[in-house]
Write a protein that holds these residues in place. Structure first.
Motif, short mmCIF file in Angstrom:
data_model
loop_
_atom_site.label_atom_id
_atom_site.label_comp_id
_atom_site.label_asym_id
_atom_site.label_seq_id
_atom_site.Cartn_x
_atom_site.Cartn_y
_atom_site.Cartn_z
N ARG A 49 -52.29 -1.18 -13.23
CA ARG A 49 -51.14 -1.93 -12.70
C ARG A 49 -49.80 -1.43 -13.23
O ARG A 49 -48.85 -2.19 -13.36
N THR B 173 -47.82 0.76 -11.55
CA THR B 173 -46.91 0.72 -10.40
C THR B 173 -46.49 -0.71 -10.09
O THR B 173 -45.33 -0.97 -9.75
N GLN B 174 -47.42 -1.64 -10.21
CA GLN B 174 -47.11 -3.05 -9.97
C GLN B 174 -45.97 -3.51 -10.88
O GLN B 174 -45.03 -4.18 -10.44
N LEU C 73 -42.58 -1.97 -9.75
CA LEU C 73 -42.03 -2.65 -8.58
C LEU C 73 -41.43 -4.00 -8.98
O LEU C 73 -40.35 -4.39 -8.51
N PHE D 168 -40.83 8.46 -6.73
CA PHE D 168 -42.30 8.49 -6.65
C PHE D 168 -42.76 9.94 -6.46
O PHE D 168 -42.15 10.72 -5.73
N SER E 270 -47.24 7.68 -1.34
CA SER E 270 -46.10 7.15 -0.61
C SER E 270 -45.59 5.89 -1.30
O SER E 270 -46.31 5.21 -2.03
N SER F 112 -44.68 2.26 -2.26
CA SER F 112 -45.42 1.01 -2.02
C SER F 112 -44.52 -0.03 -1.37
O SER F 112 -44.19 -1.07 -1.96
N ARG G 73 -44.95 -2.13 1.21
CA ARG G 73 -45.47 -3.45 1.57
C ARG G 73 -45.49 -4.40 0.38
O ARG G 73 -45.06 -5.55 0.49
N ARG G 74 -45.99 -3.92 -0.77
CA ARG G 74 -46.03 -4.78 -1.96
C ARG G 74 -44.62 -5.10 -2.44
O ARG G 74 -44.35 -6.23 -2.86
#
Length: 293
Positions: free
Chosen positions: A46, A48-49, A52, A75, A79, A81, A83-84
């Motif tokens: 997590r 990248t989570q 974001l 990045f 690609s 993220s 959508r998130r």
């Protein structure tokens, strides 16, 4: 730097809150500005989570744990993220309707980079972009996700290439620290892990960093890119995950069903101003949230 100049420096460094008091406590209040913080962990930890999450929270004013600024998200592997990020943006706008605009993604600038030398050029463009001040909110956060992807195939493990690679590490980190100090930015980079082969007490009896504390999914690991890169960052956060099998009794079923449960931990491995800290966390719709022990 003279003693007179040191006296003019602020007593405390602005910090970007993760949005969770438990995880912020591990960092002494949040991700610090004027420095580079590395998030390291295996795939699915997590990283990248969290990045974001930080880009959206950066838009909040300092009074609410943000930096009152926009973000640049670089990045290097997959690609963007989108959508998130859109989900997080909508969630935070609903929670802070008067503080985060209806379209928070308009204050997040994404850029794909695939080579180390290209990153140097992009960072130069970012400096000009910030200086010209084309943005509604000043840029206050730079994210690179991930740094290791720029070096995985470009440099072979020969002495000459390792020397070139180390030189590039210091070039990139020096540029990032220069931007952080010049504009008061927080810089966050992600890194992967590799299996660590060696004795538990270090290498030849010498401890290199906190190698023995890095354990994830039942493996001993160490951050990729080695010691040369470790000297280029200011703080290191390790996100670990461990699968645990538990027995679950299902109603009207004589046998016990074995299920897998994931435990996640957040470790502050090192920082110039803080001692080691750790906390468990879970993933919720608003991102990473610490768990009270």
């Amino acid at each position: 730097m003279t003693p007179q100049n040191l006296m003019l420096l602020p007593l405390s460094t602005p910090k970007l809150s993760i949005g969770c008091p438990i995880l912020d406590h591990c960092l002494g209040g949040g991700m610090p500005c004027n420095s580079i913080t590395e998030l390291v962990g295996e795939s699915g930890s997590r990283k990248t989570q969290l990045c974001l999450q930080l880009t959206v929270r950066a838009q909040l004013p300092p009074s609410h744990g943000g930096l009152g600024g926009s973000s640049v998200y670089i990045f290097t592997e997959f690609s963007f993220s989108f959508r998130r990020l859109q989900q997080l943006g909508n969630l935070y706008h609903a929670s802070y309707p008067n503080l985060i605009r209806l379209e928070p993604l308009e204050d997040i600038y994404g850029r794909g980079v695939h080579e180390a030398q290209q990153l140097i050029h992009v960072l130069g463009d970012i400096e000009a972009f910030i200086a010209i001040d084309h943005t509604r909110l000043l840029v206050k956060l730079i994210v690179i996700d991930s740094i290791v992807a720029l070096f995985q195939s470009q440099y072979q493990t020969t002495p000459a290439n390792l020397k070139r690679q180390s030189k590039m590490f210091f070039n990139i980190s020096g540029t990032l620290k220069g931007l952080a100090n010049k504009f008061g930015l927080a810089v966050v980079v992600t890194n992967k892990v590799v299996d660590f082969i060696g004795p538990h007490d270090g290498v030849n009896g010498v401890r290199l960093g906190n190698l023995e504390s890095l354990d994830t999914s039942g493996r001993r690991v160490s951050p990729a890119l080695g010691l040369a890169w470790a000297h280029c960052i200011n703080s290191r956060v390790f996100l670990a995950r461990h699968e645990q099998s538990i027995g679950v009794n299902i109603r009207n079923t004589p046998s016990t069903t074995i299920c897998s449960q994931t435990h996640r931990t957040f470790h502050l491995v090192f920082a110039p101003h803080l001692a080691y800290e750790s906390a468990e966390f879970v993933i919720k719709k608003e991102g990473l949230v610490g768990v009270s022990r």
